[in-house]
Design a protein around this motif. Structure first.
Motif, PDB file in Angstrom:
ATOM      1  N   ASP A 248       0.849  -1.194   0.000  1.00  0.00           N
ATOM      2  CA  ASP A 248       0.000   0.000   0.000  1.00  0.00           C
ATOM      3  C   ASP A 248       0.886   1.246   0.000  1.00  0.00           C
ATOM      4  O   ASP A 248       1.238   1.768   1.059  1.00  0.00           O
ATOM      5  CB  ASP A 248      -0.919  -0.021   1.224  1.00  0.00           C
TER       6      ASP A 248
ATOM      7  N   SER B  14       2.689   7.702   3.847  1.00  0.00           N
ATOM      8  CA  SER B  14       2.134   8.555   4.908  1.00  0.00           C
ATOM      9  C   SER B  14       2.827   8.277   6.244  1.00  0.00           C
ATOM     10  O   SER B  14       3.136   9.204   6.998  1.00  0.00           O
ATOM     11  CB  SER B  14       0.629   8.348   5.025  1.00  0.00           C
ATOM     12  N   PHE B  15       3.074   6.995   6.553  1.00  0.00           N
ATOM     13  CA  PHE B  15       3.805   6.638   7.772  1.00  0.00           C
ATOM     14  C   PHE B  15       5.192   7.286   7.754  1.00  0.00           C
ATOM     15  O   PHE B  15       5.591   7.965   8.703  1.00  0.00           O
ATOM     16  CB  PHE B  15       3.930   5.116   7.904  1.00  0.00           C
TER      17      PHE B  15
ATOM     18  N   PRO C 155      -4.409   8.140  -2.138  1.00  0.00           N
ATOM     19  CA  PRO C 155      -4.688   6.764  -1.746  1.00  0.00           C
ATOM     20  C   PRO C 155      -5.125   5.945  -2.959  1.00  0.00           C
ATOM     21  O   PRO C 155      -5.872   6.430  -3.816  1.00  0.00           O
ATOM     22  CB  PRO C 155      -5.814   6.905  -0.726  1.00  0.00           C
TER      23      PRO C 155
ATOM     24  N   TYR D  59       0.563   4.515  -0.645  1.00  0.00           N
ATOM     25  CA  TYR D  59       0.166   5.766   0.001  1.00  0.00           C
ATOM     26  C   TYR D  59       0.193   5.629   1.525  1.00  0.00           C
ATOM     27  O   TYR D  59       0.647   6.526   2.223  1.00  0.00           O
ATOM     28  CB  TYR D  59      -1.211   6.221  -0.483  1.00  0.00           C
ATOM     29  N   ARG D  60      -0.280   4.505   2.028  1.00  0.00           N
ATOM     30  CA  ARG D  60      -0.272   4.280   3.487  1.00  0.00           C
ATOM     31  C   ARG D  60       1.154   4.272   4.024  1.00  0.00           C
ATOM     32  O   ARG D  60       1.452   4.898   5.039  1.00  0.00           O
ATOM     33  CB  ARG D  60      -0.976   2.968   3.821  1.00  0.00           C
TER      34      ARG D  60
ATOM     35  N   GLU E  29       4.689  -2.310   7.256  1.00  0.00           N
ATOM     36  CA  GLU E  29       4.719  -3.467   6.360  1.00  0.00           C
ATOM     37  C   GLU E  29       5.866  -4.424   6.689  1.00  0.00           C
ATOM     38  O   GLU E  29       6.174  -5.334   5.929  1.00  0.00           O
ATOM     39  CB  GLU E  29       4.781  -3.024   4.901  1.00  0.00           C
TER      40      GLU E  29
END
Length: 124
Positions: A12, A18-19, A34, A14-15, A109
């Motif tokens: 993912d 963002s992190f 996203p 975008y996720r 991840e």
């Protein structure tokens, strides 16, 4: 030659971008959204950006390369707690009683990265 980006395969983009944007304070590119197949966080020049690209495979083994971060505004221990609060998990704790050492964390991840002593703790 100039190193433009460090590219990270992920599920993912975008996720994960963002992190890492929260961790570094670097912005996610305004062009990314996203669900996009890739997302970039833009580092201050001349530091290369971090480009996250969707791949179908899950991460299954230890990274062959990882980041070693040295905090500039907080101590190592404060930075570790901050990043865990953002969604990282503790993987290995290599801190020593004499104040030396580092901490290995996992991003959302499962990618390994280290947080070393800060510039202030090193007297830099």
């Amino acid at each position: 030659m100039i190193l433009r980006h460090v590219t990270i395969d992920c599920a993912d983009p975008y996720r994960l971008a963002s992190f890492w944007s929260e961790v570094t304070g670097w912005p996610v590119s305004a062009e990314d959204n996203p669900g996009d197949p890739e997302a970039l966080i833009e580092a201050p020049s001349p530091v290369p950006g971090l480009l996250f690209i969707r791949v179908p495979e899950d991460k299954t083994v230890k990274n062959r390369i990882h980041f070693d971060w040295m905090p500039t505004e907080r101590s190592r221990d404060d930075e570790v707690e901050r990043i865990i609060g953002l969604g990282a998990t503790l993987h290995e704790d290599h801190r020593r009683a004499d104040g030396l050492g580092w901490v290995t964390l996992l991003d959302p991840e499962g990618n390994e990265f280290c947080v070393e002593r800060s510039t202030g703790e090193r007297g830099l």
